[in-house]
Design a protein around this motif. Structure first.
Motif, PDB file in Angstrom:
ATOM      1  N   UNK A 102      45.428  41.265  36.608  1.00  0.00           N
ATOM      2  CA  UNK A 102      45.411  39.816  36.405  1.00  0.00           C
ATOM      3  C   UNK A 102      44.010  39.224  36.420  1.00  0.00           C
ATOM      4  N   UNK A 103      43.141  39.769  37.261  1.00  0.00           N
ATOM      5  CA  UNK A 103      41.791  39.212  37.373  1.00  0.00           C
ATOM      6  C   UNK A 103      40.784  40.354  37.487  1.00  0.00           C
ATOM      7  N   UNK A 104      39.534  40.101  37.074  1.00  0.00           N
ATOM      8  CA  UNK A 104      38.509  41.146  37.174  1.00  0.00           C
ATOM      9  C   UNK A 104      38.208  41.493  38.632  1.00  0.00           C
ATOM     10  N   UNK A 105      37.725  42.705  38.839  1.00  0.00           N
ATOM     11  CA  UNK A 105      37.385  43.152  40.181  1.00  0.00           C
ATOM     12  C   UNK A 105      36.381  42.248  40.871  1.00  0.00           C
ATOM     13  N   UNK A 106      35.464  41.656  40.091  1.00  0.00           N
ATOM     14  CA  UNK A 106      34.442  40.791  40.691  1.00  0.00           C
ATOM     15  C   UNK A 106      35.074  39.619  41.430  1.00  0.00           C
ATOM     16  N   UNK A 107      36.170  39.110  40.918  1.00  0.00           N
ATOM     17  CA  UNK A 107      36.845  37.971  41.557  1.00  0.00           C
ATOM     18  C   UNK A 107      37.469  38.409  42.883  1.00  0.00           C
ATOM     19  N   UNK A 108      38.064  39.586  42.891  1.00  0.00           N
ATOM     20  CA  UNK A 108      38.750  40.071  44.094  1.00  0.00           C
ATOM     21  C   UNK A 108      37.758  40.463  45.182  1.00  0.00           C
ATOM     22  N   UNK A 109      36.538  40.799  44.757  1.00  0.00           N
ATOM     23  CA  UNK A 109      35.535  41.252  45.720  1.00  0.00           C
ATOM     24  C   UNK A 109      35.151  40.144  46.699  1.00  0.00           C
ATOM     25  N   UNK A 110      35.360  38.885  46.298  1.00  0.00           N
ATOM     26  CA  UNK A 110      35.071  37.780  47.217  1.00  0.00           C
ATOM     27  C   UNK A 110      35.897  37.874  48.491  1.00  0.00           C
ATOM     28  N   UNK A 111      37.080  38.417  48.400  1.00  0.00           N
ATOM     29  CA  UNK A 111      37.985  38.405  49.550  1.00  0.00           C
ATOM     30  C   UNK A 111      38.269  39.789  50.112  1.00  0.00           C
TER      31      UNK A 111
END
Lengths: 290, 160
Positions: free
Chosen positions: A255-264
């Protein structure tokens, strides 16, 4: 198994095959505890059992008290629900049933794709207490297998096991001093691997759009905002400290790129897209064949 | 509660929540002691030599495969029921020079995607020794890997 000389304990659980590999064969009592853990998990969370808590929730709104693992699972799902803008949700069970992937296993769509209800409309997940304001089909499939890997690992650790590999049909947790070479399977060609990764002390989970496919264009990764299957990413891998997180993040990468998930999340990722390109974090550097 | 709440705030607060739960130990991965034991180089000696030993043994047997094109089917159980994966390997001097997956009329999705993706991947496997495909574990669309290993084992015995 990690090495040819390791002992392996295999069994079926939550609809898939499990293997626990250890340097020495597990004692019968510990094997029994692992099987009991699987059964307990299934009795709470299975969407396919009418006698499970989830099965009851599908018929009657109300407040349900889930096992201890619910707390971490709820926080994880709520985080990913936010980061994916509602696309990744445990409320997708009804959409899956609409597409034919319910207890009856018709595998025939029974109507147009149905969006999942909004979390804030129907669900209050507070620690181990889950309250619903409408009948909902809770589906923890995006993290459940990984979660059970962690729970089995906890049983092993409690029993004093230090070196072990838990394999829930490709959702892996390797604990101890040995490295385990893991092939990253080609999304559409199981004869091939696109890379090899050395796993130690962490969990590796994968998700692929061709897994559990049925019918034309309907595969098991659904976008909760539309109820339709996701199309662009075709295979994902996530490395994290817990298999629960790795499992859920492998799905979130659709659903979203890994960069977005890396924030959390503290994790590493590899995403392969339908055009054959790949996106990955530093830890996957050098694992792909060239 | 407002849907327009700043995303960064949401992420931070949730991250704090997760960290707290991890400390509570509800769901853990490997025990911390495992990570502490890990870096000791002395412990790794045996582990490091094991793969090398395996490769030597397999390389010796690899030269015994006859050149040719081999096909075999393997089965696996998916939620759809029993499914079949057909594998065709072309061997030359003990290495795989081509890999094909037999099309399944029952699985239009897989077929469609194979067509979209085939170009990029074939080059990555060509020229690798058949036995190098054996690793400890496979992570991917893992329902099929049992079926694939069955098929490869059949081909290996046929190609002797």
């Amino acid at each position: 198994m990690p090495d040819a000389d390791w002992a392996e304990f295999s069994f079926d659980g939550i609809g898939t095959r499990w293997e626990v590999a250890t340097p020495l064969p597990l004692a019968p009592a510990l094997r029994s505890r692992l099987l009991e853990r699987v059964e307990k998990f299934d009795a709470g969370w299975s969407r396919f059992r009418s006698d499970s808590l989830v099965g009851a929730m599908a018929h009657s709104p109300g407040r349900y008290s889930f096992p201890a693992e619910a707390a971490a699972l709820g926080t994880l799902y709520r985080t990913l629900y936010g980061l994916t803008g509602g696309a990744m949700t445990p409320l997708v069970g009804g959409s899956l049933e609409r597409l034919g992937y319910g207890p009856a296993y018709t595998l025939q769509p029974s109507g147009p794709p149905m969006p999942a209800p909004r979390w804030e409309d129907v669900l209050d997940w507070d620690g181990t207490a889950i309250s619903t304001r409408a009948p909902v089909v809770l589906d923890i499939g995006a993290a459940g297998k990984g979660l059970l890997v962690d729970l089995l690992a906890a049983e092993l650790a409690t029993a004093g096991e230090k070196d072990f590999l838990v394999d829930g049909s490709g959702d892996l947790l390797a604990c101890g001093s040995r490295r385990v070479a893991v092939a990253l399977e080609h999304p559409y060609n199981p004869a091939q691997a696109i890379g090899v990764l050395d796993l130690r002390g962490r969990a590796l989970c994968a998700s692929a759009a061709n897994r559990r496919s049925w019918g034309d264009g309907l595969h098991h990764v659904l976008d909760g905002t539309t109820g339709r299957p996701v199309r662009t990413a075709v295979a994902t891998w996530a490395l994290a400290d817990t298999a629960m997180e790795a499992d859920a993040l492998a799905t979130a990468l659709f659903f979203v790129p890994g960069q977005v998930l890396r924030d959390a999340f503290n994790f590493s990722w590899l995403t392969v897209y339908s055009d054959g390109t790949a996106d990955h974090s530093a830890e996957f550097e050098g694992t792909l064949f060239t | 509660m407002s849907p327009s709440a700043p995303t960064s705030t949401l992420r931070r607060s949730i991250f704090a929540g997760i960290a707290g739960l991890s400390l509570a130990g509800t769901v853990a991965g490997c025990a911390p002691s495992a990570a502490e034991d890990g870096p000791a180089p002395a412990d790794n000696g045996t582990a490091a030599t094991t793969p090398a030993g395996g490769e030597t043994a397999l390389a010796g047997s690899g030269s015994n495969y006859k050149d040719g094109t081999y096909s075999a089917d393997g089965n696996y159980v998916s939620p759809n029921g029993n499914e079949t994966v057909g594998v065709q390997l072309t061997l030359a001097s003990g290495t795989v020079t081509d890999v094909r997956i037999t099309e399944h009329p029952s699985n239009p999705n897989t077929r469609k995607f194979q067509g979209e993706f085939a170009g990029g991947i074939a080059a990555q496997v060509v020229g690798r020794n058949i036995d190098e495909l054996k690793v400890s574990k496979v992570a991917g669309s893992s329902l099929t890997s049992g079926g694939f290993n069955q098929a490869v084992e059949k081909i290996k015995s046929e190609a002797r």
